[in-house]
Design a protein around this motif. Structure first.
Motif, mmCIF file in Angstrom:
data_model
loop_
_atom_site.group_PDB
_atom_site.id
_atom_site.type_symbol
_atom_site.label_atom_id
_atom_site.label_comp_id
_atom_site.label_asym_id
_atom_site.label_seq_id
_atom_site.Cartn_x
_atom_site.Cartn_y
_atom_site.Cartn_z
ATOM 1 N N LEU A 9 -19.124 4.761 -82.566
ATOM 2 C CA LEU A 9 -20.345 5.305 -83.063
ATOM 3 C C LEU A 9 -20.490 6.304 -84.702
ATOM 4 O O LEU A 9 -21.349 5.562 -86.026
ATOM 5 C CB LEU A 9 -20.202 6.668 -81.970
ATOM 6 N N GLU A 10 -19.191 6.219 -84.900
ATOM 7 C CA GLU A 10 -18.914 6.948 -86.318
ATOM 8 C C GLU A 10 -18.907 5.889 -87.729
ATOM 9 O O GLU A 10 -19.901 7.037 -87.930
ATOM 10 C CB GLU A 10 -17.143 7.718 -86.769
ATOM 11 N N ASP A 11 -18.451 4.960 -87.319
ATOM 12 C CA ASP A 11 -18.825 4.021 -88.113
ATOM 13 C C ASP A 11 -20.568 3.580 -88.454
ATOM 14 O O ASP A 11 -21.070 3.337 -89.695
ATOM 15 C CB ASP A 11 -17.573 2.327 -87.892
ATOM 16 N N ILE A 12 -20.736 3.335 -87.511
ATOM 17 C CA ILE A 12 -22.272 3.341 -86.830
ATOM 18 C C ILE A 12 -23.570 4.128 -87.581
ATOM 19 O O ILE A 12 -23.729 4.107 -88.515
ATOM 20 C CB ILE A 12 -22.432 2.678 -85.786
ATOM 21 N N GLU A 13 -23.038 5.518 -87.828
ATOM 22 C CA GLU A 13 -23.424 6.407 -88.160
ATOM 23 C C GLU A 13 -22.869 6.645 -89.618
ATOM 24 O O GLU A 13 -24.083 6.701 -90.451
ATOM 25 C CB GLU A 13 -23.294 7.488 -87.286
ATOM 26 N N ALA A 28 -18.181 2.923 -94.531
ATOM 27 C CA ALA A 28 -18.633 3.239 -93.352
ATOM 28 C C ALA A 28 -17.360 3.556 -92.356
ATOM 29 O O ALA A 28 -17.177 4.332 -91.962
ATOM 30 C CB ALA A 28 -19.820 1.342 -92.684
ATOM 31 N N LEU A 29 -16.199 2.627 -92.777
ATOM 32 C CA LEU A 29 -15.286 2.799 -91.968
ATOM 33 C C LEU A 29 -14.389 3.623 -93.035
ATOM 34 O O LEU A 29 -12.633 3.805 -92.473
ATOM 35 C CB LEU A 29 -14.429 1.247 -91.809
ATOM 36 N N SER A 30 -14.300 4.292 -94.458
ATOM 37 C CA SER A 30 -13.749 5.179 -94.217
ATOM 38 C C SER A 30 -11.980 4.784 -95.181
ATOM 39 O O SER A 30 -11.940 5.202 -94.655
ATOM 40 C CB SER A 30 -13.135 6.526 -94.002
ATOM 41 N N GLN A 31 -12.110 3.005 -95.313
ATOM 42 C CA GLN A 31 -11.509 2.608 -96.148
ATOM 43 C C GLN A 31 -11.013 1.603 -97.374
ATOM 44 O O GLN A 31 -12.101 1.915 -98.300
ATOM 45 C CB GLN A 31 -11.028 1.193 -94.776
ATOM 46 N N SER A 32 -10.014 2.108 -97.953
ATOM 47 C CA SER A 32 -10.236 1.676 -99.360
ATOM 48 C C SER A 32 -10.804 0.270 -99.770
ATOM 49 O O SER A 32 -10.866 -0.757 -98.700
ATOM 50 C CB SER A 32 -8.740 1.328 -99.731
ATOM 51 N N GLN A 33 -10.483 -0.087 -100.469
ATOM 52 C CA GLN A 33 -11.678 -1.874 -101.100
ATOM 53 C C GLN A 33 -10.960 -2.585 -100.561
ATOM 54 O O GLN A 33 -10.706 -3.843 -100.128
ATOM 55 C CB GLN A 33 -11.995 -1.563 -102.681
ATOM 56 N N ILE A 37 -19.041 -12.682 -79.478
ATOM 57 C CA ILE A 37 -18.536 -10.656 -80.700
ATOM 58 C C ILE A 37 -20.012 -10.042 -80.965
ATOM 59 O O ILE A 37 -20.468 -9.178 -80.667
ATOM 60 C CB ILE A 37 -19.214 -11.658 -81.842
ATOM 61 N N ALA A 38 -21.441 -10.629 -79.547
ATOM 62 C CA ALA A 38 -22.241 -10.216 -79.095
ATOM 63 C C ALA A 38 -22.344 -9.287 -78.078
ATOM 64 O O ALA A 38 -22.888 -8.557 -78.188
ATOM 65 C CB ALA A 38 -23.743 -11.524 -77.780
ATOM 66 N N GLY A 39 -21.047 -10.044 -77.294
ATOM 67 C CA GLY A 39 -20.863 -8.535 -75.724
ATOM 68 C C GLY A 39 -19.528 -7.497 -76.272
ATOM 69 O O GLY A 39 -20.109 -6.271 -76.704
ATOM 70 N N LEU A 40 -19.322 -8.135 -77.047
ATOM 71 C CA LEU A 40 -18.422 -6.576 -78.490
ATOM 72 C C LEU A 40 -19.319 -5.696 -78.825
ATOM 73 O O LEU A 40 -19.009 -4.147 -79.277
ATOM 74 C CB LEU A 40 -17.909 -7.315 -79.198
ATOM 75 N N THR A 41 -20.500 -6.301 -79.759
ATOM 76 C CA THR A 41 -21.534 -5.199 -80.522
ATOM 77 C C THR A 41 -22.449 -4.878 -79.412
ATOM 78 O O THR A 41 -22.877 -3.787 -79.907
ATOM 79 C CB THR A 41 -22.849 -6.843 -81.197
ATOM 80 N N THR A 42 -22.843 -4.519 -78.332
ATOM 81 C CA THR A 42 -23.811 -4.110 -77.964
ATOM 82 C C THR A 42 -22.943 -3.486 -76.211
ATOM 83 O O THR A 42 -23.855 -2.873 -75.860
ATOM 84 C CB THR A 42 -24.437 -5.767 -76.644
ATOM 85 N N CYS A 52 -14.969 -4.207 -88.446
ATOM 86 C CA CYS A 52 -15.824 -5.225 -89.984
ATOM 87 C C CYS A 52 -16.504 -6.360 -89.147
ATOM 88 O O CYS A 52 -17.323 -5.924 -89.287
ATOM 89 C CB CYS A 52 -14.766 -5.456 -90.507
ATOM 90 N N LEU A 53 -15.907 -6.788 -87.793
ATOM 91 C CA LEU A 53 -16.753 -7.845 -87.283
ATOM 92 C C LEU A 53 -18.531 -7.264 -86.084
ATOM 93 O O LEU A 53 -19.121 -7.039 -86.361
ATOM 94 C CB LEU A 53 -15.836 -8.569 -86.473
ATOM 95 N N ILE A 54 -17.526 -5.833 -85.612
ATOM 96 C CA ILE A 54 -19.005 -5.473 -84.658
ATOM 97 C C ILE A 54 -19.803 -5.119 -86.082
ATOM 98 O O ILE A 54 -21.313 -5.033 -85.695
ATOM 99 C CB ILE A 54 -18.303 -4.738 -83.880
ATOM 100 N N LEU A 55 -19.162 -4.422 -86.547
ATOM 101 C CA LEU A 55 -20.500 -3.751 -87.800
ATOM 102 C C LEU A 55 -21.231 -4.886 -88.720
ATOM 103 O O LEU A 55 -22.417 -4.594 -88.494
ATOM 104 C CB LEU A 55 -19.929 -2.597 -88.812
ATOM 105 N N ILE A 56 -20.284 -5.744 -89.311
ATOM 106 C CA ILE A 56 -21.626 -7.214 -89.712
ATOM 107 C C ILE A 56 -21.825 -7.621 -88.395
ATOM 108 O O ILE A 56 -23.174 -7.881 -88.580
ATOM 109 C CB ILE A 56 -20.418 -7.945 -90.381
#
Length: 113
Positions: free
Chosen positions: A100-104, A40-45, A86-91, A22-26
């Motif tokens: 990659l699947e989450d991003i796609e 995106a994550l194929s998870q329940s609400q 967080i920036a390091g995780l993101t990049t 969640c944090l990476i995608l946000i």
């Protein structure tokens, strides 16, 4: 308002894969709704909301209501060391491949709206 969280608390919170995803995608996208994260994550609400609540209660994320939707974003008041992590995780290229699947899924959802 000054923000404080011990590094061990921060890393412990991110040890859960759903919260990390969640944090990476946000952080990558800037602002995302609960519904978009669920798709995106194929998870329940309920599962996504529970993990977002932990990130929000810790102060790492901020939420904003727009009509019936709640959007989450990284708190800009985080200390520099947290923003760098967080920036390091993101990049990170290896994590980009890992998630990659989450991003796609997220990008595919955004193009169909």
């Amino acid at each position: 308002m000054e923000f404080y969280m011990c590094p061990h608390q921060f890393f412990k919170m991110l040890s859960d894969e759903t919260r990390l995803r969640c944090l990476i995608l946000i952080a990558r996208e800037g602002k995302i709704s609960v519904g978009e994260l669920c798709l995106a994550l194929s998870q329940s609400q309920p599962k996504i909301s529970r993990h977002l609540a932990i990130l929000r209660q810790s102060g790492v994320l901020l939420d904003e209501r727009e009509g019936q939707w709640i959007y989450y974003q990284v708190n800009p008041a985080l200390p520099g060391w947290m923003r760098k992590v967080i920036a390091g995780l993101t990049t990170s290229k290896c994590l980009k491949a890992e998630y990659l699947e989450d991003i796609e899924q997220y990008q595919m959802r955004k193009t169909t709206q």
